[in-house]
Design a protein around this motif. Sequence first.
Motif, mmCIF file in Angstrom:
data_model
loop_
_atom_site.group_PDB
_atom_site.id
_atom_site.type_symbol
_atom_site.label_atom_id
_atom_site.label_comp_id
_atom_site.label_asym_id
_atom_site.label_seq_id
_atom_site.Cartn_x
_atom_site.Cartn_y
_atom_site.Cartn_z
ATOM 1 N N GLY A 178 -21.471 -20.950 13.646
ATOM 2 C CA GLY A 178 -21.709 -19.512 13.657
ATOM 3 C C GLY A 178 -21.693 -18.846 15.019
ATOM 4 O O GLY A 178 -22.325 -17.813 15.193
ATOM 5 N N ASN A 179 -20.991 -19.411 15.980
ATOM 6 C CA ASN A 179 -20.898 -18.828 17.316
ATOM 7 C C ASN A 179 -19.448 -18.441 17.609
ATOM 8 O O ASN A 179 -18.545 -19.272 17.486
ATOM 9 N N TYR A 180 -19.247 -17.185 17.995
ATOM 10 C CA TYR A 180 -17.909 -16.668 18.238
ATOM 11 C C TYR A 180 -17.878 -15.869 19.530
ATOM 12 O O TYR A 180 -18.837 -15.173 19.864
ATOM 13 N N ILE A 189 -21.127 -14.336 23.660
ATOM 14 C CA ILE A 189 -21.055 -15.100 22.415
ATOM 15 C C ILE A 189 -21.861 -14.371 21.337
ATOM 16 O O ILE A 189 -23.024 -14.028 21.549
ATOM 17 N N ILE A 190 -21.228 -14.144 20.206
ATOM 18 C CA ILE A 190 -21.899 -13.557 19.052
ATOM 19 C C ILE A 190 -22.378 -14.715 18.183
ATOM 20 O O ILE A 190 -21.588 -15.583 17.811
ATOM 21 N N SER A 191 -23.659 -14.739 17.875
ATOM 22 C CA SER A 191 -24.228 -15.799 17.041
ATOM 23 C C SER A 191 -24.660 -15.212 15.713
ATOM 24 O O SER A 191 -25.444 -14.266 15.672
ATOM 25 N N ILE A 192 -24.161 -15.788 14.652
ATOM 26 C CA ILE A 192 -24.536 -15.349 13.306
ATOM 27 C C ILE A 192 -25.965 -15.832 13.046
ATOM 28 O O ILE A 192 -26.273 -17.010 13.249
ATOM 29 N N PRO A 193 -26.856 -14.937 12.611
ATOM 30 C CA PRO A 193 -28.252 -15.326 12.369
ATOM 31 C C PRO A 193 -28.390 -16.421 11.302
ATOM 32 O O PRO A 193 -27.602 -16.483 10.360
ATOM 33 N N GLU A 194 -29.378 -17.282 11.481
ATOM 34 C CA GLU A 194 -29.627 -18.394 10.554
ATOM 35 C C GLU A 194 -29.769 -17.920 9.115
ATOM 36 O O GLU A 194 -29.280 -18.573 8.196
ATOM 37 N N ILE A 206 -28.330 -15.626 7.605
ATOM 38 C CA ILE A 206 -27.008 -15.378 7.019
ATOM 39 C C ILE A 206 -26.254 -16.695 6.871
ATOM 40 O O ILE A 206 -25.641 -16.951 5.836
ATOM 41 N N LYS A 207 -26.307 -17.553 7.893
ATOM 42 C CA LYS A 207 -25.594 -18.838 7.825
ATOM 43 C C LYS A 207 -26.031 -19.651 6.605
ATOM 44 O O LYS A 207 -25.214 -20.331 5.997
ATOM 45 N N LYS A 208 -27.298 -19.574 6.238
ATOM 46 C CA LYS A 208 -27.802 -20.312 5.075
ATOM 47 C C LYS A 208 -27.141 -19.844 3.778
ATOM 48 O O LYS A 208 -27.097 -20.592 2.816
ATOM 49 N N LYS A 209 -26.669 -18.608 3.763
ATOM 50 C CA LYS A 209 -26.066 -18.034 2.559
ATOM 51 C C LYS A 209 -24.559 -18.243 2.483
ATOM 52 O O LYS A 209 -23.934 -17.843 1.521
ATOM 53 N N ILE A 210 -23.979 -18.868 3.496
ATOM 54 C CA ILE A 210 -22.525 -19.047 3.529
ATOM 55 C C ILE A 210 -22.137 -20.372 2.891
ATOM 56 O O ILE A 210 -22.561 -21.438 3.324
#
Length: 159
Positions: free
Chosen positions: A28-30, A55-60, A62-66
């Motif tokens: 989740g890091n871009y 770096i843009i980090s997707i919050p945990e 949200i990552k849990k829902k992917i």
Amino acid sequence: LLGESLFLPANYTASDINTSMLEKCKKGNYKKNSIRSVDGSFFHTLLPSSNSEGIISIPEEIKKKINIKKINLSKLSSPKIEIPLNQHLIFIRNVFIYFTMETRARILKVLAEKCMANGAYLFVSTNEIASLDNSIIPSELNKCSDGNVYYFVKRCQND
């Protein structure tokens, strides 16, 4: 920075044929510049803030829902492929340009008939809209644009 209360309750599916891209998605890091200025810069304000290295980090949360899946779009019509159903929003970016017109038509048909809910949106990138000839667009999909953003809307069954 978006507050948690602003997130819509949703589940997400991220897919690619490339396993290294799927691993990157799990992290989740871009880089901020991975969102192109042509058709993505407007949405930078909607992303989580970036750190000092850009770096843009997707919050945990949200990552849990992917749900991350390896999907080969060229084999989407195969009964062996488990595809996401009843999706309301689909982004297919910089992929169609690599397929033959016949394969593009087959992918669009499966998306329209199986993957997309009525009224769903399918977004493609500006550099590939020309590769989606009107003759291959299924009758269930309306081709639309808003400036440089191109998308399709699935007609409701009663339309």
